[in-house]
Design a protein around this motif. Structure first.
Motif, PDB file in Angstrom:
ATOM      1  N   LYS A 170      27.916  34.344  38.940  1.00 16.99           N
ATOM      2  CA  LYS A 170      29.366  34.151  38.818  1.00 16.99           C
ATOM      3  C   LYS A 170      29.779  33.926  37.365  1.00 16.99           C
ATOM      4  O   LYS A 170      30.835  34.379  36.937  1.00 16.99           O
ATOM      5  CB  LYS A 170      29.824  32.965  39.671  1.00 16.99           C
ATOM      6  CG  LYS A 170      29.453  33.074  41.147  1.00 16.99           C
ATOM      7  CD  LYS A 170      29.917  31.849  41.905  1.00 16.99           C
ATOM      8  CE  LYS A 170      29.486  31.907  43.369  1.00 16.99           C
ATOM      9  NZ  LYS A 170      28.048  31.694  43.549  1.00 16.99           N
ATOM     10  N   ILE A 171      28.939  33.192  36.624  1.00 14.52           N
ATOM     11  CA  ILE A 171      29.179  32.938  35.203  1.00 14.52           C
ATOM     12  C   ILE A 171      28.021  33.560  34.432  1.00 14.52           C
ATOM     13  O   ILE A 171      26.850  33.360  34.771  1.00 14.52           O
ATOM     14  CB  ILE A 171      29.281  31.429  34.911  1.00 14.52           C
ATOM     15  CG1 ILE A 171      30.505  30.832  35.622  1.00 14.52           C
ATOM     16  CG2 ILE A 171      29.356  31.160  33.408  1.00 14.52           C
ATOM     17  CD1 ILE A 171      30.607  29.322  35.526  1.00 14.52           C
TER      18      ILE A 171
ATOM     19  N   VAL B  67      32.054  36.728  31.929  1.00 14.95           N
ATOM     20  CA  VAL B  67      32.637  35.408  32.192  1.00 14.95           C
ATOM     21  C   VAL B  67      31.802  34.358  31.461  1.00 14.95           C
ATOM     22  O   VAL B  67      30.605  34.221  31.706  1.00 14.95           O
ATOM     23  CB  VAL B  67      32.684  35.095  33.704  1.00 14.95           C
ATOM     24  CG1 VAL B  67      33.231  33.681  33.938  1.00 14.95           C
ATOM     25  CG2 VAL B  67      33.545  36.121  34.434  1.00 14.95           C
ATOM     26  N   VAL B  68      32.457  33.646  30.573  1.00 13.86           N
ATOM     27  CA  VAL B  68      31.793  32.645  29.734  1.00 13.86           C
ATOM     28  C   VAL B  68      32.316  31.269  30.114  1.00 13.86           C
ATOM     29  O   VAL B  68      33.502  31.105  30.416  1.00 13.86           O
ATOM     30  CB  VAL B  68      32.092  32.921  28.242  1.00 13.86           C
ATOM     31  CG1 VAL B  68      31.472  31.859  27.358  1.00 13.86           C
ATOM     32  CG2 VAL B  68      31.603  34.302  27.846  1.00 13.86           C
ATOM     33  N   ALA B  69      31.441  30.274  30.094  1.00  9.21           N
ATOM     34  CA  ALA B  69      31.862  28.882  30.295  1.00  9.21           C
ATOM     35  C   ALA B  69      31.472  28.067  29.080  1.00  9.21           C
ATOM     36  O   ALA B  69      30.420  28.309  28.471  1.00  9.21           O
ATOM     37  CB  ALA B  69      31.216  28.297  31.549  1.00  9.21           C
TER      38      ALA B  69
ATOM     39  N   CYS C 135      35.735  31.547  39.679  1.00 15.16           N
ATOM     40  CA  CYS C 135      34.940  32.602  39.036  1.00 15.16           C
ATOM     41  C   CYS C 135      35.380  33.988  39.487  1.00 15.16           C
ATOM     42  O   CYS C 135      35.322  34.950  38.714  1.00 15.16           O
ATOM     43  CB  CYS C 135      33.461  32.393  39.317  1.00 15.16           C
ATOM     44  SG  CYS C 135      32.771  30.957  38.453  1.00 15.16           S
ATOM     45  N   SER C 136      35.834  34.114  40.716  1.00 17.45           N
ATOM     46  CA  SER C 136      36.342  35.399  41.200  1.00 17.45           C
ATOM     47  C   SER C 136      37.574  35.806  40.395  1.00 17.45           C
ATOM     48  O   SER C 136      37.710  36.973  39.986  1.00 17.45           O
ATOM     49  CB  SER C 136      36.680  35.309  42.683  1.00 17.45           C
ATOM     50  OG  SER C 136      37.227  36.525  43.144  1.00 17.45           O
ATOM     51  N   SER C 137      38.463  34.844  40.160  1.00 18.40           N
ATOM     52  CA  SER C 137      39.655  35.125  39.366  1.00 18.40           C
ATOM     53  C   SER C 137      39.284  35.466  37.930  1.00 18.40           C
ATOM     54  O   SER C 137      39.829  36.405  37.338  1.00 18.40           O
ATOM     55  CB  SER C 137      40.590  33.910  39.398  1.00 18.40           C
ATOM     56  OG  SER C 137      41.718  34.113  38.580  1.00 18.40           O
TER      57      SER C 137
ATOM     58  N   TYR D  44      40.604  29.570  32.454  1.00 19.33           N
ATOM     59  CA  TYR D  44      40.761  28.504  33.451  1.00 19.33           C
ATOM     60  C   TYR D  44      40.279  27.205  32.823  1.00 19.33           C
ATOM     61  O   TYR D  44      39.170  27.139  32.289  1.00 19.33           O
ATOM     62  CB  TYR D  44      39.962  28.787  34.718  1.00 19.33           C
ATOM     63  CG  TYR D  44      40.149  27.708  35.775  1.00 19.33           C
ATOM     64  CD1 TYR D  44      41.202  27.777  36.681  1.00 19.33           C
ATOM     65  CD2 TYR D  44      39.310  26.604  35.832  1.00 19.33           C
ATOM     66  CE1 TYR D  44      41.400  26.785  37.636  1.00 19.33           C
ATOM     67  CE2 TYR D  44      39.493  25.605  36.779  1.00 19.33           C
ATOM     68  CZ  TYR D  44      40.546  25.697  37.673  1.00 19.33           C
ATOM     69  OH  TYR D  44      40.746  24.713  38.608  1.00 19.33           O
ATOM     70  N   LEU D  45      41.129  26.178  32.857  1.00 20.23           N
ATOM     71  CA  LEU D  45      40.750  24.856  32.384  1.00 20.23           C
ATOM     72  C   LEU D  45      40.428  23.968  33.564  1.00 20.23           C
ATOM     73  O   LEU D  45      41.264  23.779  34.461  1.00 20.23           O
ATOM     74  CB  LEU D  45      41.884  24.227  31.562  1.00 20.23           C
ATOM     75  CG  LEU D  45      41.648  22.768  31.139  1.00 20.23           C
ATOM     76  CD1 LEU D  45      40.560  22.676  30.073  1.00 20.23           C
ATOM     77  CD2 LEU D  45      42.939  22.122  30.638  1.00 20.23           C
TER      78      LEU D  45
END
Length: 418
Positions: free
Chosen positions: A196-197, A115-117, A7-9, A177-178
């Protein structure tokens, strides 16, 4: 999975991407499309391995169809990227602007979520669609696909990364990121990544969606399972109704916008049901209530008596529940008590009934005389979609670029104090 490092990246990637121009993002997406096309053979080979593994484990053919890529689907992946490239950049769009009583200038502008998941099942095309929409809207994305599509997703994600590197300064490789692990603990880490997300989207079956909705501590955009209905109204065009019903059930029965229940006005039973049964013969099992069974039993094979649990159930297969109703209002009441608020359709020649149906049915998409299979970001002109939102906050229906944005207020003053 080291969720903190990931998540930082991704957060750093989102920060870099947020200041990129539309031209930079479009160049990067063009490079991604080229890389995916360059690795077409690798991607299709990986997908074939996933398909073979799925069949060996007993996956139904309707669900295998969702997993499998072919020439047509591969082309549609590339086409969707091109459409997204050609769409306007939503970031920085001014939604509203006005002067405050004290003279300050206030503007409401569109900005990325951050940041989306996305947690999804099968459908390796989602890997490309979700990434492309997130990138164009200035977001980083964490992709967590299913084990059934892991080889496909890895090949696609590798090509995406290569394309972003090819784009040079216009590519933000940290924007994707996968998750390659199949450990379910990874899902729990995503759902608990508070701070984080920024948001998570589940895309898949009922069990996956319920797991995410019930366990997430971060915001969720709920995409729904598709218990979709088709209602054939009194006096409807029988041929049209049959064509729409056949398409909505059989084109892709494993899709969330396929119909699962057919409601038929009692005055239409004898004229409509035998014709439909003949068109579905050898393809679809009909699970009929008593009124429909009395008409179908003498005219069709592959007809069984329905049980109560068949209504409101997402078969995702060549199975269709069939029920008689006495009016458009009865159909509406039944739909609203059994649906998942996804897509509903009425076939009718009665304009008043059509408008009543569209007004009263509680669903993201309500059709008159058209197949529910059109509930799709591509068909709506979005190029791709993140999923079909069945909730009522933030986004509803097929979700394109703007569904991954929020707004902020920008206020300019010249010394005002309160």
């Amino acid at each position: 999975m080291n969720i903190d490092a990931i998540c930082s990246s991704l957060r750093a990637g989102a920060g870099a991407l947020a200041v990129h121009t539309a031209a930079q993002k479009n160049h990067a997406l063009s490079c991604v499309a080229a890389a995916i096309n360059r690795h077409k053979a690798d991607i299709l080979d990986a997908n074939q391995k996933d398909v073979e593994a799925a069949r060996s484990k007993g996956m139904t053919e309707a669900l295998v169809e969702r997993l499998a890529l072919d020439e047509k689907k591969f082309k549609s992946i590339l086409d969707s990227i091109e459409i997204i490239i050609n769409q306007g950049d939503p970031i920085g769009e001014e939604i509203a602007g006005w002067a405050a009583p004290k003279g300050m200038q206030i503007r409401q502008v569109r900005v990325p979520l951050g940041v989306v998941a996305i947690i999804y099942e099968s459908r390796p095309n989602v890997t490309v669609d979700a990434f492309s929409l997130a990138y164009k809207s200035g977001n980083s994305i964490l992709l967590r696909g299913s084990s059934s599509a892991l080889a496909s997703n890895k090949a696609i994600a590798s090509a995406i990364k290569e394309g972003l590197l090819d784009a040079g300064k216009d590519g933000v490789a940290d924007a994707i990121y996968l998750c390659e692990s199949v450990d379910h603990e990874d899902v729990n880490q995503i759902l608990n990544a508070v701070g984080k997300i920024d948001i998570v989207l589940p895309r898949g079956g009922k069990n996956l969606i319920n797991t995410v909705v019930e366990n997430a501590k971060i915001p969720v955009i709920q995409t729904g399972a598709g218990v979709c209905h088709l209602y054939v109204d009194d006096g409807a065009d029988v041929e049209m109704a049959c064509e729409i019903a056949v398409n909505a059930k059989t084109q892709r029965p494993g899709a969330c916008n396929a119909i699962e229940t057919l409601l038929v006005h009692r005055n239409m039973l004898s004229s409509f049901l035998p014709l439909l049964a003949s068109k579905l013969a050898g393809k679809v099992q009909l699970r009929a209530d008593d009124d429909c069974l009395s008409v179908l039993s003498a005219n069709a094979q592959n007809v069984v008596k329905a049980c109560e649990d068949d209504f409101g159930f997402e078969f995702l297969d060549f199975i269709l529940a069939v029920k008689a109703v006495g009016s458009v209002d009865e159909a509406i009441d039944f739909i609203n008590s059994h649906n998942t608020k996804h897509s509903e359709c009425i076939v009718t020649n009665n304009r008043a009934n059509a408008r009543t149906f569209q007004t009263k049915v509680d669903a993201a998409c309500v059709y008159v005389n058209a197949s529910t299979r059109f509930t799709d970001g591509g068909e709506f002109g979005f190029g791709a979609e993140l999923g079909i939102s069945t909730q009522k906050l933030h986004a509803r229906g097929p979700m394109g670029i703007k569904a991954l944005t929020t707004t902020k207020f920008l206020i300019d003053g010249d010394g005002q104090i309160r």
